[in-house]
Design a protein around this motif. Structure first.
Motif, mmCIF file in Angstrom:
data_model
loop_
_atom_site.group_PDB
_atom_site.id
_atom_site.type_symbol
_atom_site.label_atom_id
_atom_site.label_comp_id
_atom_site.label_asym_id
_atom_site.label_seq_id
_atom_site.Cartn_x
_atom_site.Cartn_y
_atom_site.Cartn_z
ATOM 1 N N ILE A 190 0.801 -1.112 0.025
ATOM 2 C CA ILE A 190 0.100 0.008 0.106
ATOM 3 C C ILE A 190 0.858 1.234 -0.014
ATOM 4 N N ILE A 191 2.048 1.304 0.941
ATOM 5 C CA ILE A 191 2.705 2.447 0.745
ATOM 6 C C ILE A 191 3.451 2.520 -0.356
ATOM 7 N N ASN A 192 3.981 1.649 -1.141
ATOM 8 C CA ASN A 192 4.870 1.789 -2.388
ATOM 9 C C ASN A 192 3.715 2.209 -3.421
ATOM 10 N N LEU A 193 2.365 1.791 -3.170
ATOM 11 C CA LEU A 193 1.592 2.223 -4.486
ATOM 12 C C LEU A 193 1.175 3.553 -4.243
ATOM 13 N N LEU A 194 1.038 4.172 -3.130
ATOM 14 C CA LEU A 194 0.823 5.458 -2.658
ATOM 15 C C LEU A 194 2.093 6.297 -3.254
ATOM 16 N N ILE A 198 1.693 9.201 -6.374
ATOM 17 C CA ILE A 198 2.039 10.460 -6.176
ATOM 18 C C ILE A 198 3.002 11.045 -7.343
ATOM 19 N N GLY A 199 4.002 10.206 -7.826
ATOM 20 C CA GLY A 199 4.773 10.437 -9.195
ATOM 21 C C GLY A 199 3.982 10.339 -10.285
ATOM 22 N N ALA A 200 2.870 9.330 -10.385
ATOM 23 C CA ALA A 200 2.222 9.118 -11.421
ATOM 24 C C ALA A 200 1.164 10.438 -11.556
ATOM 25 N N ASN A 201 0.532 10.805 -10.551
ATOM 26 C CA ASN A 201 -0.383 11.916 -10.641
ATOM 27 C C ASN A 201 0.364 13.241 -10.989
ATOM 28 N N LEU A 202 1.465 13.551 -10.458
ATOM 29 C CA LEU A 202 2.398 14.710 -10.774
ATOM 30 C C LEU A 202 2.600 14.491 -12.727
ATOM 31 N N ASP A 215 -7.975 7.907 -9.957
ATOM 32 C CA ASP A 215 -7.511 7.063 -11.270
ATOM 33 C C ASP A 215 -6.267 6.680 -11.414
ATOM 34 N N CYS A 216 -5.393 7.630 -10.899
ATOM 35 C CA CYS A 216 -3.869 7.050 -11.190
ATOM 36 C C CYS A 216 -3.497 6.126 -10.236
ATOM 37 N N LEU A 217 -4.243 5.827 -8.947
ATOM 38 C CA LEU A 217 -4.176 4.895 -8.080
ATOM 39 C C LEU A 217 -4.502 3.636 -8.703
ATOM 40 N N LYS A 218 -5.645 3.743 -9.424
ATOM 41 C CA LYS A 218 -6.136 2.486 -9.889
ATOM 42 C C LYS A 218 -5.338 1.954 -10.932
ATOM 43 N N ILE A 219 -4.767 2.866 -12.002
ATOM 44 C CA ILE A 219 -3.820 2.376 -12.972
ATOM 45 C C ILE A 219 -2.747 1.956 -12.475
ATOM 46 N N LEU A 246 12.269 -1.892 -6.968
ATOM 47 C CA LEU A 246 12.173 -2.435 -8.351
ATOM 48 C C LEU A 246 10.550 -2.217 -8.578
ATOM 49 N N ILE A 247 9.794 -2.421 -7.592
ATOM 50 C CA ILE A 247 8.241 -2.399 -7.751
ATOM 51 C C ILE A 247 7.851 -0.979 -7.945
ATOM 52 N N VAL A 248 8.604 -0.083 -7.331
ATOM 53 C CA VAL A 248 8.308 1.534 -7.534
ATOM 54 C C VAL A 248 8.635 2.083 -8.855
#
Length: 270
Positions: A190-194, A198-202, A215-219, A246-248
């Motif tokens: 969960i922490i990694n996805l958040l 944040i980077g994806a939304n920016l 939407d970015c969180l879902k993708i 690696l995941i991030v």
């Protein structure tokens, strides 16, 4: 559109992952649980292997035990029995019927991933490695079972040897171990996805994509599928592998490709 379809697209059609924004949020949460299970598998296997090693080492130690019995709150050994310390890969064992060692001594023996066990004159002690996991899950890393409380009253060397020979890990213990492993894995994911979101939304704001944070969180959740699978495989190969970076990084990269078919806003005219 369902999670199984998006799972296949996350492996073979990553440019179609932008459709994940249409998924209900509760299905996304369930998918996070699914990814957590994948990540928890190698850790659970490692724990089961350690448990089996402890059982095997326990049988080796039991074979070296002299005749003894716990009665009236004391450890009574055969007259010719001497105390000893025996170390295996997973256990550092103390047998001390003469009262020469203390709980602090047994705890100090614990090094690396080895568990310290001790049949002392007045109590049985367990000292787990100082990894932080025991403190967070159990509240402590050392435990005492005084013989005076009667929990071990009547235990003797023959009972212990027979118990170790016949011991097997029941299914419910395995299930509890898996749940305890899954919980921190889920929180960490969960922490990694958040962080990824944040980077994806920016990125989506800079590129003028019509995407909300949710939407970015879902993708990004579905974009993390392949990195999670790869990380799990690498964990099976190398138990000390740190999968967070690696995941991030890989999930964010896949997110960039996933937005290639996404509609962009028309920038305002000057």
């Amino acid at each position: 559109m369902n999670s199984f379809t998006l799972f296949k697209r996350s492996l073979f059609q990553i440019t179609e992952l932008n459709q994940a924004k249409k998924m209900p949020f509760w299905k996304v949460i369930l998918y996070v649980v699914f990814l957590s299970i994948i990540l928890a598998l190698p850790i659970t296997k490692q724990i089961f292997s350690i448990m089996q090693d402890i059982k095997n080492d326990g049988q080796k130690i039991a074979a070296k035990l002299p005749e003894f019995e716990i009665t009236n709150g004391k450890l009574h050994a055969a007259s010719n029995a001497e105390g000893f310390i025996y170390q295996t890969n997973s256990i550092i064992f103390t047998f001390d019927p003469d009262g020469k060692r203390t709980l602090s001594d047994v705890t100090a023996d614990s090094v690396g991933n080895a568990v310290s066990l001790g049949f002392l004159q007045d109590e049985f002690v367990i000292a787990l490695p100082n990894s932080g996991a025991a403190d967070s899950l159990l509240g402590a890393n050392q435990f005492e079972v005084p013989y005076a409380k009667g929990a071990l009253d009547g235990l003797n060397s023959q009972d212990l040897k027979q118990g170790l020979d016949e011991a097997s890990v029941p299914f419910w213990i395995k299930l509890i171990v898996f749940v305890f492993t899954l919980y921190p894995t889920f929180i960490n994911l969960i922490i990694n996805l958040l962080m990824i979101t944040i980077g994806a939304n920016l990125y989506s704001k800079i590129r003028l994509y019509k995407l909300r944070f949710i939407d970015c969180l879902k993708i990004t959740t579905y974009s993390a599928t392949l990195p999670v699978i790869v990380s799990s495989v690498l964990h099976f190969i190398n138990q000390s592998f740190d999968d967070s970076f690696l995941i991030v990084f890989a999930s964010l990269l896949i997110f960039f490709f996933a937005l290639r078919n996404e509609e962009r806003q028309i920038p305002p005219l000057a």
